[in-house]
Write a protein that holds these residues in place. Structure first.
Motif, PDB file in Angstrom:
ATOM      1  N   HIS A  27       0.830  -1.202   0.000  1.00 48.00           N
ATOM      2  CA  HIS A  27       0.000   0.000   0.000  1.00 48.00           C
ATOM      3  C   HIS A  27       0.870   1.260   0.000  1.00 48.00           C
ATOM      4  CE1 HIS A  27      -4.027   1.699   1.743  1.00 48.00           C
ATOM      5  NE2 HIS A  27      -3.700   2.263   0.607  1.00 48.00           N
ATOM      6  N   HIS A  82      -3.623   9.466   1.174  1.00 45.00           N
ATOM      7  CA  HIS A  82      -2.770   8.471   1.827  1.00 45.00           C
ATOM      8  C   HIS A  82      -1.858   9.103   2.865  1.00 45.00           C
ATOM      9  CE1 HIS A  82      -4.312   6.023  -1.448  1.00 45.00           C
ATOM     10  NE2 HIS A  82      -4.046   4.998  -0.653  1.00 45.00           N
ATOM     11  N   TRP A 131     -13.368   6.598  -0.106  1.00 47.05           N
ATOM     12  CA  TRP A 131     -12.952   6.871   1.270  1.00 47.05           C
ATOM     13  C   TRP A 131     -14.151   7.271   2.124  1.00 47.05           C
ATOM     14  CZ3 TRP A 131      -7.711   7.173   3.031  1.00 47.05           C
ATOM     15  CH2 TRP A 131      -6.761   6.874   2.040  1.00 47.05           C
ATOM     16  N   ASP A 165      -9.469   4.371   4.093  1.00 50.79           N
ATOM     17  CA  ASP A 165      -9.281   3.906   2.715  1.00 50.79           C
ATOM     18  C   ASP A 165     -10.156   2.679   2.475  1.00 50.79           C
ATOM     19  OD1 ASP A 165      -8.348   3.020   0.252  1.00 50.79           O
ATOM     20  OD2 ASP A 165      -6.249   3.441   0.720  1.00 50.79           O
ATOM     21  N   HIS A 169      -7.316  -2.610  -2.364  1.00 47.96           N
ATOM     22  CA  HIS A 169      -5.884  -2.797  -2.074  1.00 47.96           C
ATOM     23  C   HIS A 169      -5.576  -2.551  -0.590  1.00 47.96           C
ATOM     24  CE1 HIS A 169      -5.292   1.693  -3.315  1.00 47.96           C
ATOM     25  NE2 HIS A 169      -5.198   1.631  -2.011  1.00 47.96           N
TER      26      HIS A 169
HETATM   27 MN   MN3 Z   1      -5.054   3.204  -0.784  1.00 44.75          MN
END
Ligand code: MN3
Length: 212
Positions: A27, A82, A131, A165, A169
């Motif tokens: 990630h 992120h 998100w 998130d 992934h």
């Molecule tokens: Mn992500």
């Protein structure tokens, strides 16, 4: 300006068993790094952006050449989302929200448990990638919301203090299709000290802006 991958304040295995080390490594070192590489490539010839920060660029995305707008939205958003995500996480150690932050949560939602329900509701109902957020609106009120893809809440006028998130992934290696289990486990690695500090900082900035 060249954007760089922020270093994590903890190791990839620090969020075990809630978020596994392999997911964290991929990630951070692949997904987040990829957004930054793309962003640097997209902006490399745009000298006129010098001095503008990414939030200013996203807030006024129409000033960009049309052919790079969506790419910048995705990759600058990916970088900002992120960076916040790593910042508000930490090893599971039962941190507590600060008193002012807790008071704001109680005033906005009627209690901490109710806030968590509403946040989880946003997370569970996000269809596809995106998100869930806890944000301050322009008046300094706390609100939960959700954005698709890598859309940064500032594009809608909200300042995020907490973000989750919901891309596959972020959880698929460990949780597969059990997104609700990932959402429930994630609370264990939220660092409420970081979230509280960010809240205080942004709330003061909002009040400051109103009196200017
Ligand atoms: Mn992500």
């Amino acid at each position: 300006m060249i954007y760089r991958l922020p270093t994590l304040a903890y190791k990839y295995d620090a969020l075990e068993p809630y978020i596994d080390a392999k997911t964290m490594e991929l990630h951070h070192s692949r997904h987040h790094a990829g957004y930054i590489d793309n962003l640097n490539l997209l902006l490399k010839d745009l000298d006129r952006l010098a001095g503008k920060n990414l939030e200013e660029i996203l807030a006024d995305i129409a000033m960009l050449p049309e052919d790079i707008r969506q790419g910048v939205r995705n990759n600058a958003g990916g970088h900002l989302c992120h960076s916040l995500f790593w910042h508000i996480l930490g090893p599971p150690r039962n941190t507590e929200p600060s008193e002012p932050f807790l008071a704001a949560i109680e005033s906005a939602f009627g209690g901490f448990a109710r806030f968590k329900e509403m946040f989880e509701d946003q997370a569970t109902h996000r269809f596809g990638s995106g998100w869930a957020w806890l944000c301050l609106d322009s008046k300094g009120q706390l609100e939960t919301l959700s954005t698709p893809n890598q859309d940064w809440p500032m594009m809608l006028g909200y300042r995020p203090v907490l973000g989750l998130d919901l891309w596959e992934h972020a959880y698929y290696l460990k949780y597969q299709d059990r997104r609700a289990d990932y959402i429930a486990a994630w609370w264990n690695v939220v660092d409420w000290q970081s979230v509280s500090s960010l809240y205080t900082h942004l709330a003061e900035a909002t009040v400051g802006a109103k009196h200017r």
